[in-house]
Design a protein around this motif. Sequence first.
Motif: not given
Length: 285
Positions: A57-61
């Motif tokens: 899963r790719v999330v922005s940070y």
Amino acid sequence: MTGTTGTLVLAGTPIGDLADAPPRLAAELGSADVVAAEDTRRLRRLAQGLGVRVDGRVVSYFEGNEAARTPELARELESGARVLLVTDAGMPSVSDPGYRLVAAAVELGARVTAVPGPSAVLTALALSGLPVDRFCFEGFLPRKPGERAARLREAAGERRTLVYFEAPHRLAATLAAMADAFGGGRRAAVCRELTKTYEEVRRGPLDELAEWAEAGVRGEITVVVAGADPAAGSGDAPDAAELARRVAEREDAGQARKEAIAEVAREAGVPKRQVFDAVVAAKRS
């Protein structure tokens, strides 16, 4: 996922040349349960360039959501996930998002490890030609002139080599402020576009670098400044009256006051502001 406390992996990414990516980076991108990226679009381009598929899963940070997203990623770690943190370039948490998540992972008792990679700080330091045995990283200076000047005054007596990041459109003003705070003759290096096609390292005294930057500079910038000379505070520096006298001599010879002040400051190894104040005090007396 293992069901036990997971692992946080801080991964260094190329600062310019994709070929500098550490071999382990591709493996981590392909195996992580969660990938937290400063810019998800850049992450996709990086993965494509490395020929790896990101299944996690790719999330922005990034700076704007770091505080809010850290608890979410901490819960992933708590459930046993392997969380990979990448920023746009270089090591996470070094003037980039990451510190909050590392602190949260440590608090949970999760394992924290790293995939070492390119570093603009160390690359610029090595290329600068300045002493590297002791140095300190100062990150970005404040944008407001008054706050920037105050920060630089605090560092004026620092004997270790100083490393700064700066935006290209603020470089000329920053170098001028450094010349004012440290003295125009202080040695420095401006490192631009490190490892990229138009890499450039410009070395010289601060006043000359400030003049060069006035024409405009592009790219990612790292500034390395020599530490203060221990002899500068030994009492050998001229007093205010002497500084004012030297400026007056140059003015009498036809030199403009601004140029005379800069020249005297460089020769004496003191900030231009100190010479200016000496001239003002002499006029008043």
